[in-house]
Design a protein around this motif. Structure first.
Motif, PDB file in Angstrom:
ATOM      1  N   UNK A  88       0.821  -1.217   0.000  1.00 31.84           N
ATOM      2  CA  UNK A  88       0.000   0.000   0.000  1.00 31.84           C
ATOM      3  C   UNK A  88       0.852   1.263   0.000  1.00 31.84           C
ATOM      4  N   UNK A  89       1.978   1.250   0.687  1.00 25.71           N
ATOM      5  CA  UNK A  89       2.775   2.470   0.771  1.00 25.71           C
ATOM      6  C   UNK A  89       3.523   2.784  -0.524  1.00 25.71           C
ATOM      7  N   UNK A  90       3.450   1.880  -1.502  1.00 24.38           N
ATOM      8  CA  UNK A  90       4.039   2.190  -2.808  1.00 24.38           C
ATOM      9  C   UNK A  90       3.122   3.075  -3.645  1.00 24.38           C
ATOM     10  N   UNK A  91       1.930   3.370  -3.121  1.00 19.90           N
ATOM     11  CA  UNK A  91       0.975   4.214  -3.839  1.00 19.90           C
ATOM     12  C   UNK A  91       0.696   5.500  -3.069  1.00 19.90           C
ATOM     13  N   UNK A  92       0.355   6.523  -3.826  1.00 16.78           N
ATOM     14  CA  UNK A  92      -0.131   7.771  -3.266  1.00 16.78           C
ATOM     15  C   UNK A  92      -1.492   8.063  -3.884  1.00 16.78           C
ATOM     16  N   UNK A  93      -2.106   9.184  -3.502  1.00  9.27           N
ATOM     17  CA  UNK A  93      -3.443   9.495  -3.977  1.00  9.27           C
ATOM     18  C   UNK A  93      -3.459  10.409  -5.182  1.00  9.27           C
ATOM     19  N   UNK A 153      16.376   8.776  -5.572  1.00  9.94           N
ATOM     20  CA  UNK A 153      17.725   9.138  -6.022  1.00  9.94           C
ATOM     21  C   UNK A 153      18.529   7.948  -6.538  1.00  9.94           C
ATOM     22  N   UNK A 154      18.159   6.730  -6.133  1.00  7.55           N
ATOM     23  CA  UNK A 154      18.941   5.556  -6.532  1.00  7.55           C
ATOM     24  C   UNK A 154      18.828   5.233  -8.012  1.00  7.55           C
ATOM     25  N   UNK A 155      17.694   5.627  -8.631  1.00  8.04           N
ATOM     26  CA  UNK A 155      17.494   5.265 -10.028  1.00  8.04           C
ATOM     27  C   UNK A 155      16.413   6.152 -10.621  1.00  8.04           C
ATOM     28  N   UNK A 156      16.598   6.606 -11.857  1.00 12.43           N
ATOM     29  CA  UNK A 156      15.685   7.569 -12.465  1.00 12.43           C
ATOM     30  C   UNK A 156      14.830   6.990 -13.586  1.00 12.43           C
ATOM     31  N   UNK A 157      14.682   5.658 -13.618  1.00 14.54           N
ATOM     32  CA  UNK A 157      13.866   5.051 -14.677  1.00 14.54           C
ATOM     33  C   UNK A 157      12.413   4.884 -14.210  1.00 14.54           C
ATOM     34  N   UNK A 158      11.836   5.960 -13.664  1.00 13.33           N
ATOM     35  CA  UNK A 158      10.439   5.933 -13.225  1.00 13.33           C
ATOM     36  C   UNK A 158       9.527   5.951 -14.440  1.00 13.33           C
ATOM     37  N   UNK A 187     -14.859   0.147  -8.575  1.00 15.01           N
ATOM     38  CA  UNK A 187     -13.776   0.326  -9.532  1.00 15.01           C
ATOM     39  C   UNK A 187     -13.014   1.604  -9.205  1.00 15.01           C
ATOM     40  N   UNK A 188     -11.748   1.607  -9.539  1.00 14.24           N
ATOM     41  CA  UNK A 188     -10.937   2.809  -9.431  1.00 14.24           C
ATOM     42  C   UNK A 188      -9.843   2.722 -10.488  1.00 14.24           C
ATOM     43  N   UNK A 189      -8.911   3.674 -10.475  1.00 11.75           N
ATOM     44  CA  UNK A 189      -7.841   3.721 -11.461  1.00 11.75           C
ATOM     45  C   UNK A 189      -6.497   3.608 -10.777  1.00 11.75           C
ATOM     46  N   UNK A 190      -5.504   3.181 -11.545  1.00 15.93           N
ATOM     47  CA  UNK A 190      -4.162   3.008 -11.000  1.00 15.93           C
ATOM     48  C   UNK A 190      -3.121   3.473 -12.004  1.00 15.93           C
ATOM     49  N   UNK A 191      -2.139   4.204 -11.504  1.00 14.71           N
ATOM     50  CA  UNK A 191      -0.895   4.406 -12.235  1.00 14.71           C
ATOM     51  C   UNK A 191       0.116   3.498 -11.554  1.00 14.71           C
ATOM     52  N   UNK A 192       0.403   2.386 -12.217  1.00 18.39           N
ATOM     53  CA  UNK A 192       1.238   1.351 -11.591  1.00 18.39           C
ATOM     54  C   UNK A 192       2.713   1.680 -11.852  1.00 18.39           C
ATOM     55  N   UNK A 193       3.132   2.823 -11.283  1.00 17.15           N
ATOM     56  CA  UNK A 193       4.470   3.357 -11.506  1.00 17.15           C
ATOM     57  C   UNK A 193       5.566   2.367 -11.141  1.00 17.15           C
ATOM     58  N   UNK A 194       6.612   2.346 -11.964  1.00 16.01           N
ATOM     59  CA  UNK A 194       7.637   1.297 -11.889  1.00 16.01           C
ATOM     60  C   UNK A 194       9.020   1.895 -12.064  1.00 16.01           C
ATOM     61  N   UNK A 250       5.665   5.545  -5.614  1.00 11.01           N
ATOM     62  CA  UNK A 250       6.037   5.524  -7.032  1.00 11.01           C
ATOM     63  C   UNK A 250       4.822   5.368  -7.942  1.00 11.01           C
ATOM     64  N   UNK A 251       3.690   4.977  -7.388  1.00  9.94           N
ATOM     65  CA  UNK A 251       2.453   4.815  -8.143  1.00  9.94           C
ATOM     66  C   UNK A 251       1.311   5.522  -7.448  1.00  9.94           C
ATOM     67  N   UNK A 252       0.129   5.436  -8.037  1.00  7.82           N
ATOM     68  CA  UNK A 252      -1.040   6.109  -7.476  1.00  7.82           C
ATOM     69  C   UNK A 252      -2.289   5.276  -7.718  1.00  7.82           C
ATOM     70  N   UNK A 253      -3.250   5.407  -6.802  1.00  5.75           N
ATOM     71  CA  UNK A 253      -4.574   4.801  -6.946  1.00  5.75           C
ATOM     72  C   UNK A 253      -5.606   5.869  -6.638  1.00  5.75           C
TER      73      UNK A 253
END
Length: 285
Positions: free
Chosen positions: A106-111, A120-125, A154-161, A182-185
């Motif tokens: 859950x903490x990998x997502x924001x609103x 800072x470790x990697x910029x391939x978001x 239903x909702x939407x997701x940006x499954x940021x990677x 890194x992602x959002x719901x």
């Protein structure tokens, strides 16, 4: 009716999103601390009834969106689920027999409206626009023909990677998929009432106004009914669980050169009948 979890000041609230803002309903239902418990009780209709005729309690701009279901027991993602997406791998493979799955925390997502965070470790978001379903009625070994009966909303997701980090191991993408924020719901939950909400849905992802992804859910290699049936074979689905159903072709990594997200970018994911999930991008402080 649209239901959201928001933060206003130091309080987290849930309620209805309407023209002009937000109607806080959580104070009226202390027996349900969050939307997860509302869903477990099958009480989204109770919220809708309570919102009828009510005035906005929080004007637009006076609150921020959180992920709609706080602390779900499980967030499971379906990978490589559109034919063109499968073709991107250029390995000559046809549709696989079984779907690819991985977990997210859950903490990998924001609103909605919050920044995606580039570490800072990697910029391939990278971005991945997807429809997410929220389980309302739990179950094990659910039949595909009964699967839609188990969806609450239903909702939407940006499954940021973080793309480089999905290559750190031979058979594992988990570490590239779980960077904090890194992602959002979101932005909200739309109650699921009609199969057409999924069967006829079109998903469009834009970055800075440019269309990057555009496809229809009916082209999925593993339809949502099959996702629910397959996942519930090995694990019991419970109310509030989230299944992120798959992204079309067009993610930034597949361009030459790649078009990874950078600070200042704006990513919008839109599905008719659900809404638009919008996020900016910032570097981690």
């Amino acid at each position: 009716m649209k239901f959201a979890t928001v933060s206003a000041g130091d309080k987290q609230l849930y309620g209805a999103v309407v023209d002009g803002g937000f109607i806080a309903l959580s104070p009226d239902f202390p027996q349900w601390p969050s939307l997860r418990q509302v869903i477990e009780a099958g009480a989204l209709a109770d919220l809708a009834k309570a919102a009828e005729g009510r005035a906005v309690t929080h004007a637009e701009g006076s609150f921020s969106y959180d992920i709609p279901v706080p602390n779900p027991e499980k967030i499971l993602c379906v990978g490589v689920n559109f034919p063109d997406r499968n073709a991107e791998y250029k390995d000559g493979s046809s549709q696989p027999k079984y779907m690819s799955l991985f977990p997210r925390f859950a903490r990998s997502f924001t609103g909605h409206g919050q920044p995606l965070i580039r570490p800072p470790e990697n910029h391939t978001l990278d971005y991945e626009g997807e429809v997410a379903i929220v389980i309302g009625k739990g179950g094990r070994r659910i039949k595909a023909e009964d699967a839609y009966d188990h969806i609450a909303a239903l909702t939407l997701c940006n499954e940021g990677t973080i793309r480089d980090w999905v290559r750190h191991a031979k058979f594992n993408v988990t570490q590239g998929k779980n960077w904090d924020k890194s992602g959002a719901i979101g932005p909200w939950l739309v109650p699921f009432t009609d199969p057409a909400q999924l069967d006829e849905a079109r998903i469009i992802t834009r970055v800075n106004g440019e269309v990057r992804q555009d496809d229809v859910l009916s082209r999925m290699m593993f339809p949502i009914r099959e996702e629910i049936a397959y996942i519930s074979t090995f694990t019991t689905l419970v109310p509030g669980d989230i299944i992120i159903t798959g992204t079309p072709t067009g993610a930034g990594a597949r361009f030459d050169p790649p078009k990874y997200l950078v600070p200042g970018d704006v990513v919008e994911i839109k599905v008719g009948g659900i809404g638009t999930l919008r996020n900016t991008v910032e570097d981690e402080a």
